[in-house]
Design an enzyme around this catalytic site. Structure first.
Site, PDB file in Angstrom:
ATOM      1  N   ASP A 207       3.656  10.788  -1.532  1.00 43.90           N
ATOM      2  CA  ASP A 207       3.809  10.793  -0.080  1.00 43.90           C
ATOM      3  C   ASP A 207       5.073  10.082   0.395  1.00 43.90           C
ATOM      4  O   ASP A 207       5.801  10.604   1.234  1.00 43.90           O
ATOM      5  CB  ASP A 207       2.580  10.157   0.588  1.00 43.90           C
ATOM      6  CG  ASP A 207       1.345  11.019   0.388  1.00 43.90           C
ATOM      7  OD1 ASP A 207       1.499  12.244   0.198  1.00 43.90           O
ATOM      8  OD2 ASP A 207       0.232  10.472   0.403  1.00 43.90           O
TER       9      ASP A 207
ATOM     10  N   ARG B  17      -0.173  -6.915   3.706  1.00 47.09           N
ATOM     11  CA  ARG B  17       0.633  -6.235   4.723  1.00 47.09           C
ATOM     12  C   ARG B  17       1.613  -7.127   5.487  1.00 47.09           C
ATOM     13  O   ARG B  17       2.744  -6.718   5.712  1.00 47.09           O
ATOM     14  CB  ARG B  17      -0.259  -5.473   5.708  1.00 47.09           C
ATOM     15  CG  ARG B  17      -1.113  -4.383   5.050  1.00 47.09           C
ATOM     16  CD  ARG B  17      -0.298  -3.470   4.195  1.00 47.09           C
ATOM     17  NE  ARG B  17      -1.111  -2.393   3.626  1.00 47.09           N
ATOM     18  CZ  ARG B  17      -0.843  -1.757   2.496  1.00 47.09           C
ATOM     19  NH1 ARG B  17       0.224  -2.069   1.801  1.00 47.09           N
ATOM     20  NH2 ARG B  17      -1.624  -0.792   2.053  1.00 47.09           N
TER      21      ARG B  17
ATOM     22  N   ASP C  72      -3.896  -0.261   8.044  1.00 40.15           N
ATOM     23  CA  ASP C  72      -2.610  -0.686   7.476  1.00 40.15           C
ATOM     24  C   ASP C  72      -1.443  -0.437   8.424  1.00 40.15           C
ATOM     25  O   ASP C  72      -0.527  -1.244   8.515  1.00 40.15           O
ATOM     26  CB  ASP C  72      -2.385   0.001   6.126  1.00 40.15           C
ATOM     27  CG  ASP C  72      -3.315  -0.549   5.055  1.00 40.15           C
ATOM     28  OD1 ASP C  72      -3.649  -1.748   5.136  1.00 40.15           O
ATOM     29  OD2 ASP C  72      -3.711   0.206   4.155  1.00 40.15           O
TER      30      ASP C  72
ATOM     31  N   SER D   3      -7.514   7.494  -2.179  1.00 33.38           N
ATOM     32  CA  SER D   3      -6.433   6.713  -1.593  1.00 33.38           C
ATOM     33  C   SER D   3      -6.616   5.287  -2.076  1.00 33.38           C
ATOM     34  O   SER D   3      -7.668   4.679  -1.848  1.00 33.38           O
ATOM     35  CB  SER D   3      -6.509   6.779  -0.070  1.00 33.38           C
ATOM     36  OG  SER D   3      -5.686   5.777   0.472  1.00 33.38           O
TER      37      SER D   3
END
Ligand code: ARG
Length: 413
Positions: free
Chosen positions: A14, A94, A123, A174
């Site tokens: 991706d 993050r 996220d 994922s």
């Protein structure tokens, strides 16, 4: 001259497609930034795909130690766990990624940053809020949010543009991994009734394959931070990695839960967080020895609030800073050792000791010898402790006349 953009780059399908798309469709000079928070796979492949996508640069930054020191360990000291179970591995990574994106953007004079988070998850919130807080002037491009492609389309796009993505490497889920844990969602896991297939788990052994003999580890904490295993002082990365491997071997740290995302969606998540589960349990046990009842209770309240703010992407806030200062202050005497037994998926604390323990055997003992507790004080204390209950029961009656005392806590008939 093209404007520069820094892309948070995993090196997978991706973000490789995203790198190409940002350059060709959006006209950016693309700088890929890959941040290693642990378990980064094939570094050569990451560089290669970035170049194939036409990135002006592919930088790989080792963020492992900073991640543990400045994000994970404060969270461990605070005892944060989201909705009672999730040790927040992904969420804690993050804010560091956001900071490093901003640092890179400043370094090269970029006007924007990009990430490939979907528009349905947490996220994106964490990265956007982080970047927006640290650098309000930077534009944020969410490549998946703005240009969503299906997996087959992405594969086709990659093939057509000379980006070499081996499909076999792409998981049906994922996933996100760092030293504190692994998060898995989507695919068949979207049905919360379905048991996770064996291939969901990569770090932890199923219980029928764990060793028949338990292992005991002694973990040393200094001011709430783990510093040694079995008497051997270790740096944060080595310590967490070792515990993670050991815990995984014994099937520890599997978490299967439905959680509440910030964006209002309930989602089914699988986590593997062996080191987190072990360290959180050990740390809480050491606090039980070194903090007072009030400190433990209030700290639990703070932990809830702290977990929410980490989950909701509010790391870089004064509210967090204030809570963190409280937590750090509570850790001054959380120094000592915890003995933990790992066996068949369980973490059992079997011993603890602290340099400044509040546990006094001379008070707790039921032996006559050395007992410092004066039992004659108990009676007066209890009289006062129960005074309100006694007065109220007499003045206001606990139950209506004829009601059965046995049923005090049962629904009325
Ligand atoms: N639900 C978890 C969280 O919000 C994990 C997210 C996993 N991320 C991912 N890209 N698979 O923290």
């Amino acid at each position: 001259m093209a404007e520069k953009i820094v892309l948070a780059y995993s090196g997978g399908l991706d973000t490789s497609v995203a790198a190409h798309w940002l350059r060709v469709q959006r006209g950016y000079e693309v700088h890929c930034l890959t941040i290693d928070l642990g378990n980064l796979g094939d570094i050569e492949g990451i560089r290669e795909r970035g170049q194939q996508a036409g990135a002006a640069a592919v930088d790989i930054v080792d963020g492992k130690e900073d991640f543990l020191r400045y994000f994970v360990f404060p969270a461990l000291q605070a005892g944060v766990v989201y909705e009672g179970r999730y040790p927040l591995a992904t969420a804690l990574g993050r804010p560091l990624i956001a900071k490093l994106l901003v640092d890179k953007a400043r370094e090269i004079g970029a006007t924007a940053v990009a990430h490939g988070c979907t528009g349905k998850g947490n996220d994106q919130v964490r990265l956007d809020v982080g970047v927006q807080t640290l650098a309000p002037d930077l534009k944020i491009v969410g490549t998946t949010r703005e240009h969503s492609v299906s997996r087959p389309e992405a594969l086709e796009y990659a093939a057509a543009n000379g980006i070499n993505v081996r499909q076999s490497k792409e998981s049906p889920y994922s996933t996100d991994e760092n030293l504190w844990g692994r998060s898995v969602e989507a695919g068949i896991l979207e049905d919360p009734w379905v048991e996770p297939p064996a291939d969901v788990y990569l770090w932890t052994k199923p219980l029928d394959q764990t060793p028949t003999k338990p292992v005991v580890v002694e973990i040393r904490f200094e001011e709430g931070i783990p510093v040694a295993l079995d008497g051997e002082r270790l740096g944060p990365v080595e310590l967490v990695q070792r515990l993670s491997n050991l815990g995984g071997e014994h099937g520890i740290g599997r978490i299967d839960m439905v959680e509440n995302r910030l964006v209002g969606i309930k989602s089914r998540e699988i986590y593997e967080s062996p080191a987190a589960v072990i360290l959180l349990e050990a740390h809480a046990n050491l606090e039980q020895l070194t903090l007072t009842k009030q400190q433990v209770r209030f700290k639990n309240l703070v932990a809830q609030e702290y977990a929410d703010l980490v989950y909701n992407g509010l790391w870089f806030t004064s509210h967090h800073r204030d809570l963190a200062q409280y937590v750090v202050s509570t850790q001054r005497h959380v120094t000592g050792d915890v003995r933990v037994r790992l066996w068949h998926g369980t973490t059992t604390v079997i011993g603890r000791r602290a340099d400044r323990s509040l546990y006094m055997q001379s008070l707790a003992t039921y032996e006559k010898e050395g007992d410092l507790f004066d039992q004659s004080h108990a009676q007066g204390f209890i009289k006062l402790h129960g005074l309100q209950a006694q007065v109220q029961a007499q003045a206001q009656m606990l139950l209506e006349p004829g009601q059965d005392l046995l049923r005090l806590a049962a629904p009325s008939e």
